[in-house]
Design a protein around this motif. Structure first.
Motif: not given
Length: 476
Positions: A465-470, A472-476
């Motif tokens: 889930i954390k990887e998906e959110l990263v 989605r947010r466009g974070e590095l």
């Protein structure tokens, strides 16, 4: 077994952990002190028992309403100081000041005056306390996104918070000590000022030093103004409905309700068993044994149980850690049958290392798992993140458990035949009370294990889930 190594940027610095822990000390010290001081409404200020009961119950209803509202407000706040910290700062000041003012009662005033004074100030105090507590809980959920670091953060804060329960039991002794205070009323008034000042100062620390998620670019936040009050209330109820549909979160709430309510329901029984079974109703002979029992429980929880639970969670996962710690607590409840011994009072400390795994494991793990659920909610429902709403509903369940425990605890005492006007209770009454003291929390703990047995949000899923959110947010 987890082999994941937490990245440096996902670790919470020790200074922030200490500040967050100070906030949790306040979260425990205020209600703990309030519970002790409420007893002296009767003995020190001459309040009618029925009116004292109203003063204990009516504000709780008000508190249940304000928590979700405060959670929604902090979730949607947009300020340069973040979503939570401004409320924590103001709430700490209001909580400390209003707690002290709340107890500046005078036994010479009329009962009617003292009733309305206390009721009004209680409402104001709870507003201030909600402003502090609800955003603080939400802040803790977002201080790190790492699965294991969340457990370490919550474990650390729970250790600091347990200091309150090492101190609070001795307030009974201090207030009643004629060498310290001329009257109980003076003791309550003076001690409330000290407690309020300590809570104010410690409560400011998380507002100053803790850092939550970067919310600068968080989308879909609602505008918080008087003009948007009607639409905001609609959004609030939709958010509560959304949160309530989360099956993992409902399991956390259900397990918490069972474990905490079972423990709280019999919490006062230990005092009665010590005094009326071990010391035959002789309060002088019982002395400080009840206070030492509570203090030792808090010390073992803080310095032994919580670190062990955190270690187990990082090795084998949070669900397994909850099951293990709850099973150990059931063993502790069973050991109370032999631990509460008239022949050897020192044996009352024997069950403590086992019993302490109940609440020590509960809040450490459940708060960490709630943070994981917040990630799942963002994945399924998008922004804004609802840590404040999740925290408010979770602690609403805790407060509901407390309220029910007060009612049901009195009912159990009545059913076993306990007579508060008799110094010596019958052997049958004490046997039934001792059985209830063991069976009730053991059964509720076992039911909580059953509820959590199919909890599915494990470390693997949480990291996905954390990887998906990263992404989605466009974070590095």
């Amino acid at each position: 077994m987890s082999n994941h190594k937490t990245k440096a940027r996902e670790k919470v610095p020790m200074g922030q952990k200490l500040a967050f822990g100070a906030g949790h000390l306040v979260l425990n010290l205020l209600p703990g002190s309030l519970g002790i001081f409420m007893f002296f409404l009767l003995t020190a200020f001459g309040m009618d028992p029925f009116l004292a009961g109203l003063l204990g119950g009516l504000p709780r209803i008000f508190d249940a309403i304000t928590d979700p509202i405060m959670g929604f407000i902090s979730d949607n706040t947009n300020s340069k100081w973040g979503r939570r910290r401004p409320y924590i700062f103001v709430g700490a000041i209001l909580s400390g000041v209003l707690f002290a003012v709340l107890w500046q009662l005078n036994p010479d005033n009329s009962q009617t005056y003292n009733f309305w004074y206390f009721l009004t100030l209680s409402m104001l105090f709870l507003i201030g306390n909600t402003m502090f507590a609800t955003p603080l809980i939400g802040l803790g959920y977002e201080m790190t996104s790492d699965y294991n670091e969340r457990t370490r953060l919550m474990a650390f804060s729970q250790i600091i918070g347990q200091i309150a329960w090492m101190i609070v039991p001795w307030f009974w002794v201090f207030i009643a000590d004629e060498n310290l205070f001329a009257t109980q009323a003076i003791g309550v008034r003076n001690l409330s000022i000290i407690v309020g000042a300590i809570c104010l100062l410690l409560g400011l620390l998380p507002a100053i030093f803790c850092r939550g998620i970067d919310s600068a670019n968080m989308e879909n936040r609602k505008e918080i103004t008087l003009k948007t009050l009607s639409s905001n209330m609609k959004e609030l109820f939709q958010g509560i409905k959304q949160v309530s549909k989360s099956k993992p979160f409902m399991k956390l709430c259900g397990a918490t309700f069972l474990v905490f309510n079972g423990f709280q329901l019999v919490a006062s029984f230990s005092f009665f068993i010590i005094v009326f079974y071990m010391f035959n109703g002789d309060y002088a002979a019982a002395g400080n044994w009840p206070a030492w029992f509570s203090t030792m429980t808090a010390m073992v929880t803080a310095f032994a149980v919580i670190p062990v639970v955190s270690w187990i969670a990082n090795k084998w996962g949070k669900r397994k850690a909850f099951v293990i710690s709850t099973v150990i607590s059931i063993v502790g409840y069973l050991l109370k049958w032999w631990g509460f011994s008239p022949e050897n009072p020192w044996l009352i400390f024997m069950p403590i290392p086992f019993m302490a795994f109940g609440l020590g494991g509960l809040f450490t793990l459940m708060m960490s798992m709630t943070a994981d659920v917040c990630d799942l909610d963002e994945l399924e429902n998008g922004m804004p993140r609802k840590e404040g709403t999740f925290g408010a509903i979770y602690w609403w369940m805790v407060k509901l458990g407390q309220a029910l425990a007060l009612v049901l605890g009195g009912l159990v005492l009545k059913l076993v035949g306990f007579d508060q006007n008799e110094a010596i209770q019958t052997a049958k009454t004490m046997t039934q009370l001792r059985i209830a003291d063991i069976v009730i929390p053991a059964i509720t703990a076992a039911l909580a294990i059953w509820v959590m047995w199919t909890y599915s949000l494990d470390e693997k899923r949480a990291r996905e889930i954390k990887e998906e959110l990263v992404k989605r947010r466009g974070e590095l």
